[in-house]
Design a protein around this motif. Sequence first.
Motif, PDB file in Angstrom:
ATOM      1  N   MET A   1      34.560  44.589  50.115  1.00  0.00           N
ATOM      2  CA  MET A   1      35.073  43.551  49.848  1.00  0.00           C
ATOM      3  C   MET A   1      36.567  43.466  50.170  1.00  0.00           C
ATOM      4  SD  MET A   1      35.403  41.707  46.213  1.00  0.00           S
ATOM      5  CE  MET A   1      36.827  41.040  45.517  1.00  0.00           C
ATOM      6  N   LEU A   2      36.998  42.551  51.055  1.00  0.00           N
ATOM      7  CA  LEU A   2      38.483  42.444  51.471  1.00  0.00           C
ATOM      8  C   LEU A   2      39.564  42.199  50.552  1.00  0.00           C
ATOM      9  CD1 LEU A   2      38.096  40.750  55.058  1.00  0.00           C
ATOM     10  CD2 LEU A   2      38.558  43.004  54.499  1.00  0.00           C
ATOM     11  N   GLU A   3      40.426  42.831  50.370  1.00  0.00           N
ATOM     12  CA  GLU A   3      41.724  42.559  49.377  1.00  0.00           C
ATOM     13  C   GLU A   3      43.020  41.899  50.672  1.00  0.00           C
ATOM     14  OE1 GLU A   3      42.559  45.303  46.224  1.00  0.00           O
ATOM     15  OE2 GLU A   3      40.700  45.935  46.505  1.00  0.00           O
ATOM     16  N   TYR A   4      43.573  41.047  49.825  1.00  0.00           N
ATOM     17  CA  TYR A   4      44.753  40.577  50.671  1.00  0.00           C
ATOM     18  C   TYR A   4      46.117  40.827  49.817  1.00  0.00           C
ATOM     19  CZ  TYR A   4      41.528  38.452  53.855  1.00  0.00           C
ATOM     20  OH  TYR A   4      40.565  38.008  54.762  1.00  0.00           O
ATOM     21  N   SER A   5      47.105  40.991  50.255  1.00  0.00           N
ATOM     22  CA  SER A   5      48.505  40.920  49.690  1.00  0.00           C
ATOM     23  C   SER A   5      49.261  39.604  50.205  1.00  0.00           C
ATOM     24  CB  SER A   5      49.316  41.954  50.118  1.00  0.00           C
ATOM     25  OG  SER A   5      50.011  42.203  51.018  1.00  0.00           O
ATOM     26  N   TYR A   6      49.918  38.885  49.425  1.00  0.00           N
ATOM     27  CA  TYR A   6      50.506  37.631  49.910  1.00  0.00           C
ATOM     28  C   TYR A   6      51.911  37.636  49.809  1.00  0.00           C
ATOM     29  CZ  TYR A   6      45.668  35.958  49.265  1.00  0.00           C
ATOM     30  OH  TYR A   6      44.214  35.823  49.110  1.00  0.00           O
ATOM     31  N   LEU A   7      52.698  36.770  50.683  1.00  0.00           N
ATOM     32  CA  LEU A   7      53.853  36.461  50.713  1.00  0.00           C
ATOM     33  C   LEU A   7      54.220  35.008  50.800  1.00  0.00           C
ATOM     34  CD1 LEU A   7      56.757  37.561  51.368  1.00  0.00           C
ATOM     35  CD2 LEU A   7      56.273  37.397  53.525  1.00  0.00           C
ATOM     36  N   ASP A   8      54.976  34.643  49.758  1.00  0.00           N
ATOM     37  CA  ASP A   8      55.439  33.300  49.669  1.00  0.00           C
ATOM     38  C   ASP A   8      56.546  32.931  50.351  1.00  0.00           C
ATOM     39  OD1 ASP A   8      53.077  32.724  48.542  1.00  0.00           O
ATOM     40  OD2 ASP A   8      53.770  33.118  46.425  1.00  0.00           O
ATOM     41  N   LEU A   9      56.621  31.942  51.004  1.00  0.00           N
ATOM     42  CA  LEU A   9      58.118  31.625  51.827  1.00  0.00           C
ATOM     43  C   LEU A   9      58.363  30.256  51.309  1.00  0.00           C
ATOM     44  CD1 LEU A   9      57.615  33.050  55.314  1.00  0.00           C
ATOM     45  CD2 LEU A   9      59.159  34.068  53.405  1.00  0.00           C
ATOM     46  N   TYR A  10      59.525  29.795  51.043  1.00  0.00           N
ATOM     47  CA  TYR A  10      59.996  28.487  50.869  1.00  0.00           C
ATOM     48  C   TYR A  10      61.124  28.191  51.892  1.00  0.00           C
ATOM     49  CZ  TYR A  10      57.655  29.126  46.339  1.00  0.00           C
ATOM     50  OH  TYR A  10      56.739  29.097  45.496  1.00  0.00           O
ATOM     51  N   LEU A  11      60.811  27.312  52.640  1.00  0.00           N
ATOM     52  CA  LEU A  11      61.833  26.941  53.655  1.00  0.00           C
ATOM     53  C   LEU A  11      62.563  25.684  53.529  1.00  0.00           C
ATOM     54  CD1 LEU A  11      59.480  27.609  56.838  1.00  0.00           C
ATOM     55  CD2 LEU A  11      61.273  29.009  55.951  1.00  0.00           C
ATOM     56  N   PRO A  12      63.793  25.507  53.604  1.00  0.00           N
ATOM     57  CA  PRO A  12      64.398  24.410  53.014  1.00  0.00           C
ATOM     58  C   PRO A  12      64.144  22.960  53.859  1.00  0.00           C
ATOM     59  CG  PRO A  12      65.968  25.925  53.820  1.00  0.00           C
ATOM     60  CD  PRO A  12      64.618  26.526  53.951  1.00  0.00           C
ATOM     61  N   ARG A  13      64.747  22.128  53.719  1.00  0.00           N
ATOM     62  CA  ARG A  13      64.365  20.816  54.486  1.00  0.00           C
ATOM     63  C   ARG A  13      65.258  20.619  55.517  1.00  0.00           C
ATOM     64  NH1 ARG A  13      66.916  15.659  51.257  1.00  0.00           N
ATOM     65  NH2 ARG A  13      69.064  16.167  51.355  1.00  0.00           N
ATOM     66  N   GLY A  14      66.221  21.410  55.566  1.00  0.00           N
ATOM     67  CA  GLY A  14      67.262  21.334  56.705  1.00  0.00           C
ATOM     68  C   GLY A  14      66.705  22.079  58.124  1.00  0.00           C
ATOM     69  N   LEU A  40      53.694  20.791  53.479  1.00  0.00           N
ATOM     70  CA  LEU A  40      54.898  20.109  53.663  1.00  0.00           C
ATOM     71  C   LEU A  40      55.080  19.067  52.654  1.00  0.00           C
ATOM     72  CD1 LEU A  40      57.167  19.507  55.733  1.00  0.00           C
ATOM     73  CD2 LEU A  40      55.516  18.194  56.989  1.00  0.00           C
ATOM     74  N   TYR A  41      56.187  19.130  52.036  1.00  0.00           N
ATOM     75  CA  TYR A  41      56.536  17.997  51.137  1.00  0.00           C
ATOM     76  C   TYR A  41      57.115  16.913  51.784  1.00  0.00           C
ATOM     77  CZ  TYR A  41      55.379  21.781  47.693  1.00  0.00           C
ATOM     78  OH  TYR A  41      54.901  22.539  46.729  1.00  0.00           O
ATOM     79  N   PRO A  42      57.113  15.616  51.019  1.00  0.00           N
ATOM     80  CA  PRO A  42      57.557  14.417  51.544  1.00  0.00           C
ATOM     81  C   PRO A  42      59.183  14.579  51.749  1.00  0.00           C
ATOM     82  CG  PRO A  42      56.265  14.215  49.739  1.00  0.00           C
ATOM     83  CD  PRO A  42      56.450  15.502  49.679  1.00  0.00           C
ATOM     84  N   ASP A  43      59.889  15.374  51.225  1.00  0.00           N
ATOM     85  CA  ASP A  43      61.615  15.418  51.449  1.00  0.00           C
ATOM     86  C   ASP A  43      61.641  16.317  52.646  1.00  0.00           C
ATOM     87  OD1 ASP A  43      60.808  17.913  50.263  1.00  0.00           O
ATOM     88  OD2 ASP A  43      62.550  17.664  48.681  1.00  0.00           O
ATOM     89  N   GLY A  44      60.743  17.107  53.062  1.00  0.00           N
ATOM     90  CA  GLY A  44      60.849  17.897  54.358  1.00  0.00           C
ATOM     91  C   GLY A  44      61.090  19.391  53.994  1.00  0.00           C
ATOM     92  N   ARG A  45      60.835  19.862  52.784  1.00  0.00           N
ATOM     93  CA  ARG A  45      60.616  21.354  52.313  1.00  0.00           C
ATOM     94  C   ARG A  45      59.291  21.678  52.804  1.00  0.00           C
ATOM     95  NH1 ARG A  45      60.297  21.639  46.518  1.00  0.00           N
ATOM     96  NH2 ARG A  45      59.536  19.571  46.754  1.00  0.00           N
ATOM     97  N   ARG A  46      59.179  23.081  52.921  1.00  0.00           N
ATOM     98  CA  ARG A  46      57.932  23.581  53.368  1.00  0.00           C
ATOM     99  C   ARG A  46      57.734  25.006  52.482  1.00  0.00           C
ATOM    100  NH1 ARG A  46      60.272  22.587  58.374  1.00  0.00           N
ATOM    101  NH2 ARG A  46      58.866  21.222  59.712  1.00  0.00           N
ATOM    102  N   TYR A  47      56.417  24.870  52.035  1.00  0.00           N
ATOM    103  CA  TYR A  47      55.908  25.909  51.388  1.00  0.00           C
ATOM    104  C   TYR A  47      54.996  26.829  51.876  1.00  0.00           C
ATOM    105  CZ  TYR A  47      53.036  28.595  48.038  1.00  0.00           C
ATOM    106  OH  TYR A  47      52.054  29.445  47.570  1.00  0.00           O
ATOM    107  N   VAL A  48      55.040  27.961  52.294  1.00  0.00           N
ATOM    108  CA  VAL A  48      54.043  28.765  53.233  1.00  0.00           C
ATOM    109  C   VAL A  48      53.810  29.930  52.537  1.00  0.00           C
ATOM    110  CG1 VAL A  48      53.898  29.910  55.450  1.00  0.00           C
ATOM    111  CG2 VAL A  48      55.536  27.912  55.094  1.00  0.00           C
ATOM    112  N   ARG A  49      52.413  30.144  52.658  1.00  0.00           N
ATOM    113  CA  ARG A  49      51.683  31.570  52.040  1.00  0.00           C
ATOM    114  C   ARG A  49      51.082  32.067  53.017  1.00  0.00           C
ATOM    115  NH1 ARG A  49      48.192  31.930  46.780  1.00  0.00           N
ATOM    116  NH2 ARG A  49      50.211  32.394  45.934  1.00  0.00           N
TER     117      ARG A  49
END
Length: 61
Positions: A1-14, A40-49
């Motif tokens: 069974m594969l296991e993963y590690s995760y990294l969350d990035l939050y990129l600002p709207r600018g 991708l949020y309506p105000d331009g922010r990005r959440y990346v996993r």
Amino acid sequence: MLEYSYLDLYLPRGITREAARRVLTEHAEYGHWELDRLRLYPDGRRYVRLRRKILRVASTL
């Protein structure tokens, strides 16, 4: 069974699309991360996993 590690990035709207691409490319090339989810949020922010496989090495002793 594969296991993963995760990294969350939050990129600002600018941040531009090109700069976001550059950040994700560097993580992929040097950290061996792959894209799991991008929101991708309506105000331009990005959440990346990002995710990468956890390699378990069995002992040979």
